[in-house]
Design a protein around this motif. Structure first.
Motif, PDB file in Angstrom:
ATOM      1  N   ALA A 188      23.763   4.971  -1.684  1.00 11.21           N
ATOM      2  CA  ALA A 188      23.451   3.764  -2.459  1.00 11.21           C
ATOM      3  C   ALA A 188      23.976   3.863  -3.892  1.00 11.21           C
ATOM      4  N   PRO A 189      24.284   2.738  -4.527  1.00 12.47           N
ATOM      5  CA  PRO A 189      24.741   2.765  -5.915  1.00 12.47           C
ATOM      6  C   PRO A 189      23.651   3.186  -6.899  1.00 12.47           C
ATOM      7  N   ARG A 190      22.391   3.079  -6.477  1.00 12.42           N
ATOM      8  CA  ARG A 190      21.253   3.533  -7.275  1.00 12.42           C
ATOM      9  C   ARG A 190      20.138   3.935  -6.315  1.00 12.42           C
ATOM     10  N   GLU A 191      19.156   4.674  -6.808  1.00 12.59           N
ATOM     11  CA  GLU A 191      18.061   5.105  -5.943  1.00 12.59           C
ATOM     12  C   GLU A 191      17.177   3.922  -5.560  1.00 12.59           C
ATOM     13  N   ILE A 192      16.859   3.832  -4.287  1.00  8.34           N
ATOM     14  CA  ILE A 192      15.996   2.775  -3.762  1.00  8.34           C
ATOM     15  C   ILE A 192      14.669   3.417  -3.372  1.00  8.34           C
ATOM     16  N   THR A 193      13.568   2.889  -3.894  1.00  7.01           N
ATOM     17  CA  THR A 193      12.263   3.447  -3.548  1.00  7.01           C
ATOM     18  C   THR A 193      11.838   2.954  -2.165  1.00  7.01           C
ATOM     19  N   MET A 194      10.905   3.685  -1.555  1.00  7.10           N
ATOM     20  CA  MET A 194      10.413   3.280  -0.242  1.00  7.10           C
ATOM     21  C   MET A 194       9.754   1.907  -0.300  1.00  7.10           C
ATOM     22  N   GLU A 195       8.951   1.652  -1.335  1.00  7.03           N
ATOM     23  CA  GLU A 195       8.268   0.362  -1.430  1.00  7.03           C
ATOM     24  C   GLU A 195       9.263  -0.772  -1.641  1.00  7.03           C
ATOM     25  N   GLU A 196      10.295  -0.532  -2.434  1.00  3.50           N
ATOM     26  CA  GLU A 196      11.325  -1.547  -2.634  1.00  3.50           C
ATOM     27  C   GLU A 196      12.027  -1.864  -1.321  1.00  3.50           C
ATOM     28  N   PHE A 197      12.335  -0.830  -0.554  1.00  3.43           N
ATOM     29  CA  PHE A 197      13.027  -1.047   0.705  1.00  3.43           C
ATOM     30  C   PHE A 197      12.134  -1.774   1.703  1.00  3.43           C
ATOM     31  N   LYS A 198      10.865  -1.371   1.784  1.00  5.95           N
ATOM     32  CA  LYS A 198       9.917  -2.054   2.664  1.00  5.95           C
ATOM     33  C   LYS A 198       9.844  -3.538   2.336  1.00  5.95           C
ATOM     34  N   THR A 199       9.707  -3.843   1.051  1.00 12.34           N
ATOM     35  CA  THR A 199       9.579  -5.238   0.615  1.00 12.34           C
ATOM     36  C   THR A 199      10.821  -6.038   0.981  1.00 12.34           C
ATOM     37  N   ALA A 200      11.981  -5.457   0.731  1.00 12.64           N
ATOM     38  CA  ALA A 200      13.238  -6.159   1.030  1.00 12.64           C
ATOM     39  C   ALA A 200      13.385  -6.405   2.524  1.00 12.64           C
ATOM     40  N   LEU A 201      13.010  -5.425   3.339  1.00  8.66           N
ATOM     41  CA  LEU A 201      13.133  -5.574   4.785  1.00  8.66           C
ATOM     42  C   LEU A 201      12.139  -6.605   5.316  1.00  8.66           C
ATOM     43  N   LYS A 202      10.910  -6.558   4.815  1.00  8.23           N
ATOM     44  CA  LYS A 202       9.895  -7.534   5.240  1.00  8.23           C
ATOM     45  C   LYS A 202      10.330  -8.956   4.890  1.00  8.23           C
ATOM     46  N   GLU A 203      10.861  -9.142   3.687  1.00  3.42           N
ATOM     47  CA  GLU A 203      11.292 -10.482   3.272  1.00  3.42           C
ATOM     48  C   GLU A 203      12.450 -10.979   4.124  1.00  3.42           C
ATOM     49  N   ARG A 204      13.350 -10.069   4.502  1.00  4.07           N
ATOM     50  CA  ARG A 204      14.486 -10.457   5.322  1.00  4.07           C
ATOM     51  C   ARG A 204      14.018 -10.912   6.714  1.00  4.07           C
ATOM     52  N   ILE A 205      13.008 -10.247   7.238  1.00  2.00           N
ATOM     53  CA  ILE A 205      12.551 -10.527   8.602  1.00  2.00           C
ATOM     54  C   ILE A 205      11.465 -11.599   8.646  1.00  2.00           C
ATOM     55  N   LEU A 206      10.529 -11.553   7.702  1.00  2.00           N
ATOM     56  CA  LEU A 206       9.355 -12.429   7.755  1.00  2.00           C
ATOM     57  C   LEU A 206       9.401 -13.568   6.754  1.00  2.00           C
ATOM     58  N   GLY A 207      10.413 -13.562   5.879  1.00  2.00           N
ATOM     59  CA  GLY A 207      10.509 -14.602   4.861  1.00  2.00           C
ATOM     60  C   GLY A 207       9.773 -14.208   3.591  1.00  2.00           C
ATOM     61  N   THR A 208       9.918 -15.030   2.574  1.00  2.00           N
ATOM     62  CA  THR A 208       9.337 -14.716   1.263  1.00  2.00           C
ATOM     63  C   THR A 208       7.983 -15.381   1.056  1.00  2.00           C
ATOM     64  N   GLY A 209       7.539 -16.173   2.014  1.00  2.00           N
ATOM     65  CA  GLY A 209       6.241 -16.831   1.888  1.00  2.00           C
ATOM     66  C   GLY A 209       5.109 -15.893   2.276  1.00  2.00           C
ATOM     67  N   GLU A 210       3.959 -16.476   2.523  1.00  3.49           N
ATOM     68  CA  GLU A 210       2.793 -15.667   2.884  1.00  3.49           C
ATOM     69  C   GLU A 210       2.990 -15.080   4.277  1.00  3.49           C
ATOM     70  N   VAL A 211       2.783 -13.772   4.397  1.00  5.78           N
ATOM     71  CA  VAL A 211       2.969 -13.065   5.662  1.00  5.78           C
ATOM     72  C   VAL A 211       1.663 -13.093   6.452  1.00  5.78           C
ATOM     73  N   GLU A 212       1.771 -13.350   7.760  1.00  6.20           N
ATOM     74  CA  GLU A 212       0.589 -13.348   8.619  1.00  6.20           C
ATOM     75  C   GLU A 212       0.362 -11.927   9.139  1.00  6.20           C
ATOM     76  N   ASN A 213      -0.612 -11.264   8.566  1.00  9.11           N
ATOM     77  CA  ASN A 213      -0.922  -9.895   8.964  1.00  9.11           C
ATOM     78  C   ASN A 213      -1.867  -9.897  10.170  1.00  9.11           C
ATOM     79  N   TYR A 214      -1.668  -8.925  11.054  1.00 14.08           N
ATOM     80  CA  TYR A 214      -2.663  -8.689  12.096  1.00 14.08           C
ATOM     81  C   TYR A 214      -3.500  -7.502  11.653  1.00 14.08           C
TER      82      TYR A 214
END
Length: 327
Positions: A188-214
């Protein structure tokens, strides 16, 4: 699509959680999961653990070995690794379609400046090196797709844990193909934190709105723990899963060379033969007979000790011989 994030880093719990969601939660829902395991080798359903795992390194470093429901090869997980799972109806997916599930992962990485690409089989590569392996399990019209993503995995542990000590195997089980591996942060061009990566992946898959958690209920948790304890944490599932193989190992000890030829099934010794230039007074056939049926687990050294190893191989420690047999 409902979202589930595991708070556990226990591989046996997380694999039980996957199966529980797959089999027991409502089928009219789709699920996306994120989870992490601490220091674990996860092997494919059809693999022989003895061929995939450097048991000596695993024992010394406290690495767990776990078998998943799906096929494919062995992978190493630590807290620098992120695992993801999709569980959907098969009507939405034709055959073993990996691309549909890895596409959002590749897009997420590219958006973060990491030039990732899907190989067309089951790996995601960056600059020609593997950063993610994927597998699928299909049953009764339901699909589970899961993958591991190496963000900042300790690659030295990967090499040690998955490098089997020198041995010659003969079995019909699927063997892992070792690939050149790297981590996302190494590319990567810079260090990516685990939380940053999780957030980016969740937004890509579930959208940026409110997530429906089970949210798992107490009843869910009880069922998952029962499955964990009865199946995923057991030696029988992880090591003794209806596997027959032949193996030869040898090692030069201070008191002589020992060669071991054995046939094993379900993780138990069927037949074993010792040869070498070691010294002993008793007929080696007595020791071989004493080890027939023995389970190749951490109690093997005690079985060898009780059989009176010194009588058959003078100066060789039972724990050393057990380590040679177990690999």
């Amino acid at each position: 699509m409902k979202y589930i994030e595991s708070n556990s880093t226990d591989p046996y719990y997380n694999l039980a959680l996957e199966e529980y969601v797959f089999n027991d939660l409502p089928r009219d829902e789709s699920y996306f999961m994120l989870w992490q395991n601490a220091n674990t080798i996860v092997i494919g359903k059809y693999q022989n653990a003895w061929e995939e795992v450097n048991q000596k390194a695993v024992d010394e470093k406290g690495i767990k070995v776990a078998r998943r429901l799906s096929g494919g090869g062995a992978v190493y997980h630590d807290l620098g690794n992120l695992n993801f799972t999709f569980i959907v109806d098969q009507k939405d997916v034709k055959g073993l379609n990996f691309k549909i599930f890895v596409k959002p992962v590749v897009e997420t990485l590219n958006a973060l400046g990491v030039p990732a690409e899907f190989t067309g089989r089951n790996d995601i590569l960056v600059n020609g090196m593997k950063i993610s392996g994927n597998s699928q399990y299909v049953k009764q019209g339901r699909v589970m797709h899961h993958g591991c993503i190496m963000l900042s995995t300790d690659l030295s542990r990967v090499a040690d844990a998955l490098k089997v000590r020198e041995a010659k195997f003969s079995s019909r089980n699927s063997k892992s193909v070792r690939s050149r591996v790297t981590t996302i942060n190494a590319q990567a061009p810079r260090e990516i934190t685990m939380e940053e990566f999780k957030t980016a992946l969740k937004e890509r898959i579930l959208g940026t709105g409110e997530v429906e958690n089970y949210r798992l209920t107490d009843r869910d948790e009880q069922a998952i723990m029962e499955l964990r304890n009865a199946k995923y944490s057991t030696w029988e599932w992880n090591y003794g899963s209806d596997i027959r193989y032949e193996m030869r190992r040898e090692e030069k000890f201070e008191n002589g060379l020992v060669t071991v030829d054995l046939t094993a099934k379900d993780g138990r010794i069927e037949n074993i033969h010792f040869s070498g230039d070691f010294f002993g007074n008793g007929p080696i056939e007595e020791l071989e007979q004493a080890l027939k049926g023995a389970r190749m687990d951490q109690n093997l050294a005690e079985i060898i000790r009780r059989a009176g190893l010194e009588e058959y191989m003078a100066g060789i420690d039972p724990a050393e011989l057990a380590a040679l047999i177990r690999g």
